[in-house]
Scaffold this motif. Sequence first.
Motif, PDB file in Angstrom:
ATOM      1  N   ALA A 138       0.840  -1.203   0.000  1.00 60.11           N
ATOM      2  CA  ALA A 138       0.000   0.000   0.000  1.00 60.11           C
ATOM      3  C   ALA A 138       0.875   1.252   0.000  1.00 60.11           C
ATOM      4  O   ALA A 138       0.541   2.254  -0.656  1.00 60.11           O
ATOM      5  N   HIS A 139       1.995   1.200   0.719  1.00 57.17           N
ATOM      6  CA  HIS A 139       2.929   2.337   0.785  1.00 57.17           C
ATOM      7  C   HIS A 139       3.419   2.696  -0.614  1.00 57.17           C
ATOM      8  O   HIS A 139       3.378   3.868  -1.035  1.00 57.17           O
ATOM      9  N   ALA A 140       3.874   1.680  -1.356  1.00 61.33           N
ATOM     10  CA  ALA A 140       4.408   1.919  -2.705  1.00 61.33           C
ATOM     11  C   ALA A 140       3.310   2.403  -3.645  1.00 61.33           C
ATOM     12  O   ALA A 140       3.528   3.326  -4.452  1.00 61.33           O
ATOM     13  N   ALA A 141       2.133   1.798  -3.550  1.00 68.87           N
ATOM     14  CA  ALA A 141       1.026   2.183  -4.438  1.00 68.87           C
ATOM     15  C   ALA A 141       0.573   3.616  -4.167  1.00 68.87           C
ATOM     16  O   ALA A 141       0.280   4.370  -5.101  1.00 68.87           O
ATOM     17  N   LEU A 142       0.506   4.004  -2.898  1.00 64.63           N
ATOM     18  CA  LEU A 142       0.087   5.360  -2.541  1.00 64.63           C
ATOM     19  C   LEU A 142       1.101   6.399  -3.020  1.00 64.63           C
ATOM     20  O   LEU A 142       0.727   7.446  -3.558  1.00 64.63           O
ATOM     21  N   GLU A 143       2.373   6.118  -2.821  1.00 64.35           N
ATOM     22  CA  GLU A 143       3.410   7.065  -3.248  1.00 64.35           C
ATOM     23  C   GLU A 143       3.380   7.268  -4.760  1.00 64.35           C
ATOM     24  O   GLU A 143       3.481   8.399  -5.247  1.00 64.35           O
ATOM     25  N   SER A 144       3.247   6.170  -5.503  1.00 59.76           N
ATOM     26  CA  SER A 144       3.193   6.271  -6.972  1.00 59.76           C
ATOM     27  C   SER A 144       1.976   7.063  -7.416  1.00 59.76           C
ATOM     28  O   SER A 144       2.063   7.906  -8.325  1.00 59.76           O
ATOM     29  N   TYR A 145       0.851   6.786  -6.776  1.00 59.11           N
ATOM     30  CA  TYR A 145      -0.386   7.492  -7.149  1.00 59.11           C
ATOM     31  C   TYR A 145      -0.282   8.984  -6.858  1.00 59.11           C
ATOM     32  O   TYR A 145      -0.636   9.818  -7.705  1.00 59.11           O
ATOM     33  N   ILE A 146       0.219   9.348  -5.672  1.00 59.44           N
ATOM     34  CA  ILE A 146       0.290  10.761  -5.287  1.00 59.44           C
ATOM     35  C   ILE A 146       1.274  11.522  -6.176  1.00 59.44           C
ATOM     36  O   ILE A 146       0.985  12.640  -6.640  1.00 59.44           O
ATOM     37  N   LYS A 147       2.417  10.909  -6.479  1.00 57.25           N
ATOM     38  CA  LYS A 147       3.450  11.599  -7.241  1.00 57.25           C
ATOM     39  C   LYS A 147       3.202  11.608  -8.745  1.00 57.25           C
ATOM     40  O   LYS A 147       3.557  12.568  -9.439  1.00 57.25           O
ATOM     41  N   ASN A 167      -8.235  21.780 -10.014  1.00 57.32           N
ATOM     42  CA  ASN A 167      -8.841  21.617  -8.691  1.00 57.32           C
ATOM     43  C   ASN A 167      -7.816  21.874  -7.589  1.00 57.32           C
ATOM     44  O   ASN A 167      -6.643  21.523  -7.719  1.00 57.32           O
ATOM     45  N   LYS A 168      -8.287  22.478  -6.506  1.00 58.73           N
ATOM     46  CA  LYS A 168      -7.415  22.721  -5.362  1.00 58.73           C
ATOM     47  C   LYS A 168      -8.079  22.194  -4.099  1.00 58.73           C
ATOM     48  O   LYS A 168      -8.986  22.820  -3.544  1.00 58.73           O
ATOM     49  N   HIS A 169      -7.686  21.021  -3.671  1.00 65.16           N
ATOM     50  CA  HIS A 169      -8.166  20.443  -2.417  1.00 65.16           C
ATOM     51  C   HIS A 169      -7.135  19.407  -1.966  1.00 65.16           C
ATOM     52  O   HIS A 169      -6.228  19.039  -2.729  1.00 65.16           O
ATOM     53  N   ASN A 170      -7.257  18.953  -0.743  1.00 67.04           N
ATOM     54  CA  ASN A 170      -6.255  18.049  -0.177  1.00 67.04           C
ATOM     55  C   ASN A 170      -6.751  16.627   0.024  1.00 67.04           C
ATOM     56  O   ASN A 170      -6.102  15.837   0.702  1.00 67.04           O
ATOM     57  N   PHE A 171      -7.909  16.282  -0.537  1.00 69.30           N
ATOM     58  CA  PHE A 171      -8.396  14.919  -0.389  1.00 69.30           C
ATOM     59  C   PHE A 171      -7.526  13.959  -1.198  1.00 69.30           C
ATOM     60  O   PHE A 171      -7.092  14.275  -2.302  1.00 69.30           O
ATOM     61  N   LEU A 172      -7.304  12.783  -0.621  1.00 68.98           N
ATOM     62  CA  LEU A 172      -6.390  11.817  -1.233  1.00 68.98           C
ATOM     63  C   LEU A 172      -6.918  11.285  -2.562  1.00 68.98           C
ATOM     64  O   LEU A 172      -6.242  11.358  -3.583  1.00 68.98           O
ATOM     65  N   PHE A 173      -8.124  10.745  -2.554  1.00 65.74           N
ATOM     66  CA  PHE A 173      -8.637  10.095  -3.764  1.00 65.74           C
ATOM     67  C   PHE A 173      -9.539  11.040  -4.561  1.00 65.74           C
ATOM     68  O   PHE A 173     -10.432  11.674  -4.001  1.00 65.74           O
ATOM     69  N   VAL A 174      -9.282  11.093  -5.867  1.00 64.05           N
ATOM     70  CA  VAL A 174     -10.008  12.017  -6.744  1.00 64.05           C
ATOM     71  C   VAL A 174     -10.614  11.245  -7.911  1.00 64.05           C
ATOM     72  O   VAL A 174     -10.182  10.140  -8.244  1.00 64.05           O
ATOM     73  N   ASN A 175     -11.617  11.854  -8.546  1.00 63.47           N
ATOM     74  CA  ASN A 175     -12.212  11.251  -9.740  1.00 63.47           C
ATOM     75  C   ASN A 175     -11.455  11.689 -10.986  1.00 63.47           C
ATOM     76  O   ASN A 175     -10.453  12.396 -10.893  1.00 63.47           O
TER      77      ASN A 175
END
Length: 301
Positions: free
Chosen positions: A187-196, A208-216
């Motif tokens: 999960a750590h690796a998947a989250l980092e790849s997704y965020i970056k 868009n400007k917000h801090n929610f992790l998951f977006v559409n």
Amino acid sequence: MDTEENASLQLFIEYLQIEKNCSPYTIEFYQQDIKQFFLFMTNQAIVDLNEVNSSDVRIYLTKLFDEQLARKSIARKISSLRSFYRFLVREEIIEANPFSTISIPKLEKRLPGFFYEEELQQLFLSCDSLTPLGLRNKALLELLYATGIRVGECTKIQLKDIDFSISTILIKGKGQKERYVPFGSFAHAALESYIKEGRIKLVGNNGNKHNFLFVNYRGGVLTDRGVRDILNKMMNTLSSGDKIYPHKLRHSFATHLLANGADMRTVQELLGHSSLSSTQIYTHVTNEYLKKTYMSYHPRA
């Protein structure tokens, strides 16, 4: 609705909000159930909450069964009204609780569905890691299984809630309760790849400007329904034909932990259950899991 009834309901809602710290979702169900009973009172020419007796309650219960509602729905409605009347007695608005002697219909005990580890492995392998949406989907799947969090908790996560240095997330659960939940290396690796690589493109491309992790796909905040749609589309890529829903990943999380030796108290804390009884159902699931594993792999089973 009578003014007095409306005032009593409003007092009860304030009690749920302030004293019980119930979620808006729970309060909405209470309101629906109580207002439905008020309509029944009107149809029965009952003009005062104090006039309702156990016979009226039994007539109402019969009406619910005649409507062919699920036993779970009927049990919830009776429980809502019992709590409402208990509150009215406590506040000395009425003299007695006519729901106190009414038994709630017994529910069928169904074991929660869960995935076997081999099934989950196929699901993880089906994720596309070459597109921003694919990275999001993989991170979503990995996180739900790694933490066992509810879908409503997942969509509330903000970037500041994640501490990658110790691999934990601050989860805001039911009744505004908060807990820290760890997550593993996958999960750590998947989250980092997704965020970056994924989230930054989805959010940036749409301004868009917000801090929610998951977006559409438009970069907006992902909803509970959006999560369910994503998981169903992922499941459709496999040939098994099984259905997937966020709680099935939560059930898998708990089942696999217990099957591999985790103690129930720890699983209770990780799931955010207020009572150990809510967690105990997974011991039955684990027995089924172990039995199937034994029958599948033991040479003389």
